[in-house]
Design a protein around this motif. Structure first.
Motif, short mmCIF file in Angstrom:
data_model
loop_
_atom_site.label_atom_id
_atom_site.label_comp_id
_atom_site.label_asym_id
_atom_site.label_seq_id
_atom_site.Cartn_x
_atom_site.Cartn_y
_atom_site.Cartn_z
N ARG A 1 135.14 67.97 63.81
CA ARG A 1 134.50 68.38 62.55
C ARG A 1 133.89 67.14 61.90
O ARG A 1 134.26 66.01 62.22
N THR A 2 132.96 67.38 60.99
CA THR A 2 132.30 66.27 60.29
C THR A 2 132.52 66.33 58.78
O THR A 2 132.01 65.46 58.06
N TYR A 3 133.24 67.33 58.30
CA TYR A 3 133.46 67.48 56.87
C TYR A 3 134.96 67.61 56.58
O TYR A 3 135.78 67.73 57.48
N GLN A 4 135.27 67.53 55.29
CA GLN A 4 136.66 67.68 54.82
C GLN A 4 137.59 66.68 55.49
O GLN A 4 138.62 67.03 56.06
N ILE A 5 137.20 65.41 55.41
CA ILE A 5 138.03 64.32 55.91
C ILE A 5 138.44 63.49 54.71
O ILE A 5 137.61 62.79 54.13
N ASN A 6 139.70 63.58 54.32
CA ASN A 6 140.12 62.85 53.12
C ASN A 6 140.20 61.35 53.39
O ASN A 6 140.17 60.90 54.55
N PHE A 7 140.32 60.58 52.32
CA PHE A 7 140.21 59.13 52.43
C PHE A 7 141.33 58.55 53.30
O PHE A 7 141.09 57.66 54.13
N GLU A 8 142.54 59.03 53.14
CA GLU A 8 143.65 58.51 53.94
C GLU A 8 143.43 58.81 55.42
O GLU A 8 143.71 57.98 56.29
N GLU A 9 142.90 59.99 55.71
CA GLU A 9 142.62 60.36 57.11
C GLU A 9 141.52 59.47 57.68
O GLU A 9 141.58 59.05 58.84
N LEU B 1 140.89 56.36 56.83
CA LEU B 1 141.49 55.06 57.11
C LEU B 1 142.34 55.09 58.39
O LEU B 1 142.27 54.17 59.21
N LEU B 2 143.12 56.13 58.54
CA LEU B 2 143.98 56.23 59.71
C LEU B 2 143.17 56.29 60.99
O LEU B 2 143.51 55.64 62.00
N ILE B 3 142.07 57.05 60.97
CA ILE B 3 141.22 57.14 62.17
C ILE B 3 140.64 55.77 62.51
O ILE B 3 140.62 55.35 63.67
N LEU B 4 140.17 55.06 61.49
CA LEU B 4 139.61 53.73 61.73
C LEU B 4 140.68 52.77 62.23
O LEU B 4 140.44 51.98 63.15
N TYR B 5 141.86 52.85 61.65
CA TYR B 5 142.98 51.99 62.07
C TYR B 5 143.35 52.27 63.54
O TYR B 5 143.53 51.33 64.34
N ASP B 6 143.44 53.53 63.89
CA ASP B 6 143.76 53.90 65.28
C ASP B 6 142.67 53.44 66.24
O ASP B 6 142.95 53.03 67.38
N TYR B 7 141.42 53.51 65.77
CA TYR B 7 140.31 53.09 66.63
C TYR B 7 140.37 51.58 66.87
O TYR B 7 140.16 51.12 68.01
N TYR B 8 140.66 50.82 65.84
CA TYR B 8 140.80 49.37 66.02
C TYR B 8 141.92 49.05 67.01
O TYR B 8 141.79 48.17 67.86
N ASN B 9 143.03 49.76 66.89
CA ASN B 9 144.13 49.55 67.84
C ASN B 9 143.71 49.87 69.27
O ASN B 9 144.09 49.17 70.22
N LEU B 10 142.92 50.91 69.43
CA LEU B 10 142.40 51.27 70.75
C LEU B 10 141.49 50.16 71.29
O LEU B 10 141.58 49.80 72.48
N LEU B 11 140.64 49.61 70.42
CA LEU B 11 139.75 48.54 70.85
C LEU B 11 140.54 47.31 71.29
O LEU B 11 140.20 46.66 72.29
N ILE B 12 141.58 46.99 70.54
CA ILE B 12 142.41 45.84 70.90
C ILE B 12 143.08 46.06 72.25
O ILE B 12 143.11 45.17 73.11
N LYS B 13 143.59 47.27 72.45
CA LYS B 13 144.25 47.59 73.71
C LYS B 13 143.26 47.50 74.88
O LYS B 13 143.56 46.92 75.92
N GLU B 14 142.07 48.10 74.69
CA GLU B 14 141.07 48.07 75.76
C GLU B 14 140.56 46.65 76.00
O GLU B 14 140.27 46.26 77.13
N SER B 15 140.45 45.89 74.91
CA SER B 15 139.99 44.51 75.03
C SER B 15 140.96 43.69 75.85
O SER B 15 140.55 42.87 76.69
N ASN B 16 142.23 43.90 75.67
CA ASN B 16 143.25 43.16 76.42
C ASN B 16 143.31 43.56 77.89
O ASN B 16 143.79 42.80 78.73
N CYS B 17 142.83 44.78 78.17
CA CYS B 17 142.89 45.28 79.54
C CYS B 17 141.58 45.12 80.29
O CYS B 17 141.46 45.52 81.44
#
Length: 529
Positions: free
Chosen positions: A460-468, A470-486
């Protein structure tokens, strides 16, 4: 039941919006002003409720101002009105019904249509209706259904700003105009039809602004298509607002809400205009700048003239030397521009670091020259054949495919645009996004990967609250770090943020700082140490 013989109405996109067009019509009704009222709705209201509010005033005449965002709603309202009050006269005006109106279902429901500027033609129509018996069913034989209005002499019409109510001044945007028309010929834009720019008397205009200011008006949005076209007038108007604010201490008080918005072109900022713009403080002045594209071929294809080098120089100056809020417009789907070219333009805009970048999509507006590209005219037909422009058939008539962007490409970019609006333009995550946009060879591609990640997760592209968010961006950064290390150096995705820039503790601190700046005290669990 209270009766209002003449009712002017429109449906605004938001509660804070006001209709300058309706106020112009009423201001120029002369002896009939007292018999006329303005009733404005917004698009979250339903057609049944709108029809009820209109009919409760027991009007003899209803005039609708129709735009791309309210056409469908007005069609439903008109159907209801014509069923329950068939003797009521319905008059239409506005850009969405002024072109290609033959067999238009809304126009077919109406009794009259005024095409063009209506200040004088609307008054004359009402006089004719009154003089010929408003309820005479044979009236259409006396007055033609479609009335093509002549371009008005701006010196001969009354300005409408006294019709802004106290509620408007206190809570809404005050739309104003110092000129009409546009000298440019951009084929996607309705303003290109009127190549002659006409100015209101600058002294009379400023007198009206003085009255609005004294009444408490502080939120002004100029609808002039190119405010910085005539430098002299632009500077006089800017100086007026700057002087008023400085004199009354508005600019020193954070409690005052003083805000002015102008639409400008990017390659016309002489030294004198630059100088006055540097004097405005933060959060007061917004410049909406129609960049549209940095692809010279695409600009040529839409008949848009722009000195790209000068435009980039001006944008850099405005960002580095003024406090103006920069809202930069880019258009996806221009004929002759493929995605890689758009990405390069987007990346250049990111380097400017504006407050907002609006990623819009080419539209086939009724009446705009672009519409004729689907005609049988040989030159226009060849143009359409070469670029294979396909548009959605319902408002807002956005492009759905062309020779360089497939339907699926455009759907993907639309999701990108929506997520960019949420994460960047809303301004709440500037620090949090910095790793994604500034530490990569392509901000466009970096954010596109993030956009794909969001949609794969949410669908979906709507109804994404601010905390959600942030969490998505945080999880994405963690994914990038993991992929970067691998990932070894040879296979590393060049659009990922650079390895050395990804520090999860710093990322978390940036997120906390964003929350603190926007006075959000409650930290999400993943940001608590």
């Amino acid at each position: 039941m209270r009766q209002c013989p003449i009712l002017l109405t429109t449906i605004n996109a938001r509660y804070t919006h006001t209709s300058l067009a309706l106020r112009y019509l009423k201001a120029n009704l002369q002896e009939m002003q007292d018999e006329c009222e303005i009733l404005e709705f917004n698009i979250i209201q339903g057609p049944m409720d709108m029809a009820q509010s209109l009919l409760e005033l027991n009007p003899k005449i209803i005039a609708m101002s129709v735009y791309i965002w309210n056409y469908q709603l007005f069609l439903e309202v008109a159907k209801i009105l014509k069923k329950v009050a068939p003797h009521m006269i319905l008059i239409l005006g506005g850009p969405e019904v002024s072109y290609d109106f033959k067999e238009d279902p809304l126009v077919e429901l109406a009794d009259y249509l005024i095409v063009g500027e209506g200040e004088i033609s609307f008054y004359k129509l009402l006089l004719n209706l009154l003089n010929n018996n408003i309820e005479n069913k044979f009236l259409p034989k006396v007055i033609p259904k479609v009335i093509v209005a002549e371009t008005v002499n701006l010196d001969n019409i009354k300005m409408p700003y006294h019709l802004y109510s106290e509620e408007d001044i206190a809570h809404k945007i005050l739309y104003v105009e110092a000129s009409r028309g546009c000298p440019f010929t951009c084929s996607f834009c309705l303003s290109s039809i009127s190549k002659c720019v006409r100015e209101f008397s600058i002294s009379k205009f400023l007198q009206e602004m003085e009255i609005l200011w004294q009444r408490g008006g502080r939120t002004f949005k100029f609808i002039d298509r190119t405010f910085n076209l005539i430098y002299k007038n632009s500077e006089i108007i800017l100086q007026f607002f700057l002087d008023k604010a400085l004199k009354e201490g508005e600019l020193q008080s954070s409690k005052k809400n003083f805000f002015i918005h102008f639409e400008v072109v990017p390659d016309r900022f002489p030294t004198s205009l630059r100088e006055i713009l540097t004097k405005f403080p933060k959060n007061v002045l917004q410049l909406e700048i129609g960049v549209q594209s940095l692809n010279k071929e695409a600009l040529q294809n839409i008949n848009r003239s722009c000195n790209i080098e000068k435009a980039l120089e001006n944008l850099k100056f405005l960002r580095e030397n003024t406090n103006a809020l920069l809202h930069l417009d880019l258009i996806v789907g221009l004929p002759g521009e493929e995605e890689r070219s758009f990405a390069r333009g987007f990346n250049e805009m990111i380097k400017i670091n504006p407050q907002e970048i609006q990623v819009g999509f080419l539209k086939q507006l009724r009446g705009a020259p672009l519409c004729s590209y689907e005609s049988k005219d040989k030159d226009n037909f060849n143009f359409n054949f070469n670029f294979k422009l396909l548009f959605h058939s319902i408002p807002p008539y956005e492009i759905i495919q062309n020779s360089q962007l497939t339907f699926l490409d455009l759907q993907r970019i639309k999701k990108f645009a929506r997520y960019f609006e949420i994460y960047y333009n809303q301004g709440k995550m500037r620090r949090s996004l910095s790793f994604l946009l500034k530490n990569t060879s392509s901000a466009y591609d970096s954010f596109m990967l993030f956009s794909n990640f969001i949609y794969a997760r949410l669908k979906r592209t709507y109804q994404i609250n601010f905390e959600e968010q942030l969490l998505i961006l945080y999880d994405y950064y963690n994914l990038l770090i993991k992929e970067s290390n691998c990932t070894n150096e040879n296979n590393e995705n060049k659009f990922f943020p650079k390895k050395n820039s990804l520090d999860i503790s710093e990322i978390k601190q940036n997120m906390r700082d964003d929350l603190l700046e926007h006075k959000i005290k409650r930290l999400p669990l993943f940001l608590r140490d």
